[in-house]
Scaffold this motif. Structure first.
Motif, PDB file in Angstrom:
ATOM      1  N   LEU A  78       0.050   3.263   4.340  1.00  0.00           N
ATOM      2  CA  LEU A  78      -1.009   4.115   3.792  1.00  0.00           C
ATOM      3  C   LEU A  78      -0.976   4.115   2.268  1.00  0.00           C
ATOM      4  O   LEU A  78      -2.020   4.087   1.612  1.00  0.00           O
ATOM      5  CB  LEU A  78      -0.857   5.540   4.327  1.00  0.00           C
ATOM      6  CG  LEU A  78      -1.130   5.729   5.812  1.00  0.00           C
ATOM      7  CD1 LEU A  78      -0.763   7.141   6.239  1.00  0.00           C
ATOM      8  CD2 LEU A  78      -2.578   5.425   6.132  1.00  0.00           C
ATOM      9  N   VAL A  79       0.218   4.142   1.700  1.00  0.00           N
ATOM     10  CA  VAL A  79       0.351   4.109   0.240  1.00  0.00           C
ATOM     11  C   VAL A  79      -0.074   2.749  -0.296  1.00  0.00           C
ATOM     12  O   VAL A  79      -0.775   2.659  -1.314  1.00  0.00           O
ATOM     13  CB  VAL A  79       1.801   4.441  -0.180  1.00  0.00           C
ATOM     14  CG1 VAL A  79       1.999   4.235  -1.668  1.00  0.00           C
ATOM     15  CG2 VAL A  79       2.167   5.862   0.217  1.00  0.00           C
ATOM     16  N   ALA A  80       0.331   1.673   0.381  1.00  0.00           N
ATOM     17  CA  ALA A  80      -0.003   0.319  -0.080  1.00  0.00           C
ATOM     18  C   ALA A  80      -1.499   0.050  -0.033  1.00  0.00           C
ATOM     19  O   ALA A  80      -1.997  -0.778  -0.804  1.00  0.00           O
ATOM     20  CB  ALA A  80       0.751  -0.711   0.758  1.00  0.00           C
ATOM     21  N   MET A  81      -2.226   0.741   0.825  1.00  0.00           N
ATOM     22  CA  MET A  81      -3.678   0.547   0.909  1.00  0.00           C
ATOM     23  C   MET A  81      -4.373   0.914  -0.392  1.00  0.00           C
ATOM     24  O   MET A  81      -5.456   0.419  -0.691  1.00  0.00           O
ATOM     25  CB  MET A  81      -4.266   1.396   2.042  1.00  0.00           C
ATOM     26  CG  MET A  81      -4.144   0.757   3.383  1.00  0.00           C
ATOM     27  SD  MET A  81      -4.883   1.724   4.731  1.00  0.00           S
ATOM     28  CE  MET A  81      -6.051   2.784   3.997  1.00  0.00           C
ATOM     29  N   LYS A  82      -3.757   1.775  -1.184  1.00  0.00           N
ATOM     30  CA  LYS A  82      -4.370   2.213  -2.439  1.00  0.00           C
ATOM     31  C   LYS A  82      -4.263   1.164  -3.538  1.00  0.00           C
ATOM     32  O   LYS A  82      -4.886   1.298  -4.571  1.00  0.00           O
ATOM     33  CB  LYS A  82      -3.738   3.517  -2.891  1.00  0.00           C
ATOM     34  CG  LYS A  82      -4.030   4.664  -1.955  1.00  0.00           C
ATOM     35  CD  LYS A  82      -3.475   5.955  -2.455  1.00  0.00           C
ATOM     36  CE  LYS A  82      -3.834   7.055  -1.474  1.00  0.00           C
ATOM     37  NZ  LYS A  82      -3.496   8.367  -1.973  1.00  0.00           N
ATOM     38  N   ASP A  83      -3.459   0.120  -3.299  1.00  0.00           N
ATOM     39  CA  ASP A  83      -3.316  -0.952  -4.286  1.00  0.00           C
ATOM     40  C   ASP A  83      -4.560  -1.842  -4.220  1.00  0.00           C
ATOM     41  O   ASP A  83      -4.836  -2.454  -3.189  1.00  0.00           O
ATOM     42  CB  ASP A  83      -2.057  -1.765  -3.996  1.00  0.00           C
ATOM     43  CG  ASP A  83      -1.738  -2.773  -5.079  1.00  0.00           C
ATOM     44  OD1 ASP A  83      -2.641  -3.098  -5.880  1.00  0.00           O
ATOM     45  OD2 ASP A  83      -0.584  -3.231  -5.118  1.00  0.00           O
ATOM     46  N   PRO A  84      -5.296  -1.935  -5.318  1.00  0.00           N
ATOM     47  CA  PRO A  84      -6.537  -2.724  -5.278  1.00  0.00           C
ATOM     48  C   PRO A  84      -6.298  -4.230  -5.125  1.00  0.00           C
ATOM     49  O   PRO A  84      -7.206  -4.960  -4.729  1.00  0.00           O
ATOM     50  CB  PRO A  84      -7.202  -2.417  -6.626  1.00  0.00           C
ATOM     51  CG  PRO A  84      -6.102  -1.921  -7.502  1.00  0.00           C
ATOM     52  CD  PRO A  84      -5.083  -1.293  -6.607  1.00  0.00           C
TER      53      PRO A  84
END
Length: 121
Positions: A21-27
């Motif tokens: 979920l946190v990694a999804m925020k990486d563009p």
């Protein structure tokens, strides 16, 4: 050992999901890539729960620990979480083996006492 190690792996299952979920925020990362990698790692953690008593199960668990620490290059907090879970994995393997040995000694002692009691009658 199996119960302690499986508990650690189940905890890792959830941590890997939250890291996804946190990694999804990486563009720079696509959602498909993130969830493919996290999904494989989560599946591996679940499958390892059943493979712990088989040859190579503990070694695969160590490989998962290394991958979990290495995931810190994508989600920096995973360096810390990976290290924590690697320590938990070590403790689960180390103390789990000691508990298994103590159980085996107790079972042998109980069996020996039962045989001695049966011979006396």
């Amino acid at each position: 050992m199996r119960v302690l190690c499986a508990s650690t792996l189940i905890g890792e299952f959830f941590v890997i999901g939250f890291a996804g979920l946190v990694a999804m925020k990486d563009p720079d990362l696509s959602m498909g890539t993130v969830w493919t990698v996290c999904g494989v790692a989560m599946l591996l953690s679940l499958l390892l729960c059943g493979m712990l008593t088989r040859p190579g199960g503990v070694q695969l668990g160590w490989a998962l620990q290394i991958l979990l620490v290495a995931s810190g290059f994508v989600v920096p907090m995973m360096f810390l979480m990976g290290a924590v879970f690697a320590a938990l994995w070590w403790a689960s393997v180390h103390f789990g083996r000691k508990v298994d040995e103590a159980k085996a000694r107790f079972a042998a002692m109980t069996e020996g006492q039962a045989e001695a009691g049966g011979n006396a009658a």
